[in-house]
Design an enzyme around this catalytic site. Structure first.
Site, PDB file in Angstrom:
ATOM      1  N   LYS A  14       0.715  -1.299  -0.122  1.00  0.00           N
ATOM      2  CA  LYS A  14      -0.022   0.009   0.006  1.00  0.00           C
ATOM      3  C   LYS A  14       0.784   1.246  -0.132  1.00  0.00           C
ATOM      4  O   LYS A  14       0.602   2.410  -0.782  1.00  0.00           O
ATOM      5  CB  LYS A  14      -0.819   0.175   1.320  1.00  0.00           C
ATOM      6  N   ARG A  88      -9.189   0.845   9.281  1.00  0.00           N
ATOM      7  CA  ARG A  88      -8.942  -0.653   9.485  1.00  0.00           C
ATOM      8  C   ARG A  88      -9.825  -1.379  10.310  1.00  0.00           C
ATOM      9  O   ARG A  88      -9.629  -2.477  10.662  1.00  0.00           O
ATOM     10  CB  ARG A  88      -7.639  -0.277  10.398  1.00  0.00           C
ATOM     11  N   ARG A 127      12.369  -6.589   5.291  1.00  0.00           N
ATOM     12  CA  ARG A 127      12.136  -5.334   4.828  1.00  0.00           C
ATOM     13  C   ARG A 127      13.119  -4.289   5.558  1.00  0.00           C
ATOM     14  O   ARG A 127      13.168  -4.388   6.785  1.00  0.00           O
ATOM     15  CB  ARG A 127      10.812  -5.064   4.957  1.00  0.00           C
ATOM     16  N   ARG A 161      11.661  -1.518  10.797  1.00  0.00           N
ATOM     17  CA  ARG A 161      10.543  -1.295  11.824  1.00  0.00           C
ATOM     18  C   ARG A 161      10.463  -2.267  12.944  1.00  0.00           C
ATOM     19  O   ARG A 161      10.601  -3.061  12.820  1.00  0.00           O
ATOM     20  CB  ARG A 161       9.132  -1.237  10.936  1.00  0.00           C
ATOM     21  N   ARG A 172      -0.235  -8.708  13.639  1.00  0.00           N
ATOM     22  CA  ARG A 172      -0.709  -7.767  12.745  1.00  0.00           C
ATOM     23  C   ARG A 172      -1.783  -8.312  11.987  1.00  0.00           C
ATOM     24  O   ARG A 172      -2.636  -7.934  11.153  1.00  0.00           O
ATOM     25  CB  ARG A 172       0.430  -7.138  11.955  1.00  0.00           C
TER      26      ARG A 172
HETATM   27  P1  ADP Z   1       1.468  -2.408   7.928  1.00  0.00           P
HETATM   28  O1  ADP Z   1       0.147  -1.703   6.897  1.00  0.00           O
HETATM   29  O2  ADP Z   1       2.687  -2.505   7.236  1.00  0.00           O
HETATM   30  O3  ADP Z   1       1.104  -3.138   8.993  1.00  0.00           O
HETATM   31  P2  ADP Z   1       1.232   0.682   8.840  1.00  0.00           P
HETATM   32  O4  ADP Z   1       2.253   1.371   8.954  1.00  0.00           O
HETATM   33  O5  ADP Z   1      -0.055   0.871   8.056  1.00  0.00           O
HETATM   34  O6  ADP Z   1       1.645  -0.779   8.577  1.00  0.00           O
HETATM   35  O7  ADP Z   1       0.612   0.373  10.396  1.00  0.00           O
HETATM   36  C1  ADP Z   1       1.724   0.103  11.250  1.00  0.00           C
HETATM   37  C2  ADP Z   1       0.729   0.033  12.787  1.00  0.00           C
HETATM   38  O8  ADP Z   1       0.218   1.190  13.303  1.00  0.00           O
HETATM   39  C3  ADP Z   1      -0.395  -0.913  13.102  1.00  0.00           C
HETATM   40  O9  ADP Z   1       0.053  -2.236  12.980  1.00  0.00           O
HETATM   41  C4  ADP Z   1      -1.163  -0.283  14.007  1.00  0.00           C
HETATM   42  O10 ADP Z   1      -0.653  -0.523  15.530  1.00  0.00           O
HETATM   43  C5  ADP Z   1      -1.190   1.058  13.519  1.00  0.00           C
HETATM   44  N1  ADP Z   1      -1.901   1.517  12.900  1.00  0.00           N
HETATM   45  C6  ADP Z   1      -1.857   2.252  11.695  1.00  0.00           C
HETATM   46  N2  ADP Z   1      -3.023   2.692  10.996  1.00  0.00           N
HETATM   47  C7  ADP Z   1      -4.078   2.174  12.132  1.00  0.00           C
HETATM   48  C8  ADP Z   1      -5.472   2.458  12.169  1.00  0.00           C
HETATM   49  N3  ADP Z   1      -6.106   2.876  11.037  1.00  0.00           N
HETATM   50  N4  ADP Z   1      -6.157   1.905  13.264  1.00  0.00           N
HETATM   51  C9  ADP Z   1      -5.368   1.441  14.177  1.00  0.00           C
HETATM   52  N5  ADP Z   1      -4.190   1.105  14.333  1.00  0.00           N
HETATM   53  C10 ADP Z   1      -3.176   1.648  13.271  1.00  0.00           C
END
Ligand code: ADP
Ligand code: ZN
Length: 216
Positions: A14, A88, A127, A161, A172
């Site tokens: 994404k 999400r 990564r 990360r 996750r």
């Molecule tokens: P990825 O899609 O690779 O898991 P992101 O960078 O989008 O990574 O998100 C990393 C973390 O940030 C998630 O695992 C969560 O803890 C938090 N997070 C991000 N966006 C949201 C969201 N919309 N609602 C709740 N937690 C979020």
């Protein structure tokens, strides 16, 4: 003005596609993950609160992320928004619908990036990114030309990360299937869902997305 949501499990690509859309069109990427990571490093009260939750792989509360998005929609001016990693949960999806309606904005497409679990684990656990220019690398599929140095900007600030470990990734993925994947049905029912093959080469995914979006 085109507003889209990129939907898909962690590691689906994404962020990569969102950055390309920003480069190719006058769009603004709204990544709640990036915003939360920023808050984490800034040391604010909110940052401290979310740090442990994120590193574990759990979702941050709806209230916090909805607040972050609401604020950006107030302050950012764009030829369109790319929602990356938001919504999400169903509560976040409803909140986004209300925010967009209040601002008289449409949701033009929800792009689901389909990738299977085995590929996700392999992608994510190798990564690392450049802390200066944001370029994304991978131990086996896209190593840097020189060990420890970014190809793009020559920085030595390469980092992983905290939640890109196998253990955090398992959580996750579980969070994704329990809380986020219902959004696929939700947006399908709204008539907004389109799916692309996230396992295709990056350029093919970009052109598949280009075909979905109205011309910039
Ligand atoms: P990825 O899609 O690779 O898991 P992101 O960078 O989008 O990574 O998100 C990393 C973390 O940030 C998630 O695992 C969560 O803890 C938090 N997070 C991000 N966006 C949201 C969201 N919309 N609602 C709740 N937690 C979020
Ligand atoms: Zn770099």
């Amino acid at each position: 003005m085109v507003n889209v949501i990129l939907l898909g499990p962690p590691g689906a690509g994404k962020g990569t596609q969102a950055k390309r859309m920003v480069d190719d069109r006058a769009m603004v990427q709204l990544s709640t993950g990036d915003m939360l990571r920023e808050a984490k490093t800034s040391g604010t009260a909110m940052g401290l609160m979310v740090a442990a939750v994120m590193d574990r792989g759990d979702l941050v509360t709806d209230e916090i992320v909805i607040g972050l998005i609401a604020e950006k929609l107030e302050t950012e001016n764009a030829g369109g928004f790319i929602f990356d990693g938001f919504p999400r949960t169903l509560a976040q999806a409803d909140a986004l619908g209300e925010l967009l309606t209040a601002k008289d904005l449409n949701l033009d497409a929800v792009i689901e990036m389909k990738v299977d679990d085995a590929a996700l684990v392999a992608r994510i656990t190798g990564r690392f990114t450049c802390g200066v220019c944001g370029e994304v690398y991978h131990d086996s599929t896209r190593p840097t030309k020189l060990v420890g140095q970014c190809d793009n900007c020559s920085s030595h600030d390469l980092k992983r990360r905290a939640d890109d470990t196998e253990e955090a990734l398992r959580i996750r993925l579980m969070e994704y299937y329990k809380k986020t994947s219902p959004l696929i049905g939700y947006y399908y029912a709204k008539g907004a869902l389109v799916s692309v093959d996230g396992l295709a080469p990056m350029d093919d995914v970009t052109s598949a997305i280009g075909k979905i979006l109205p011309k910039a």
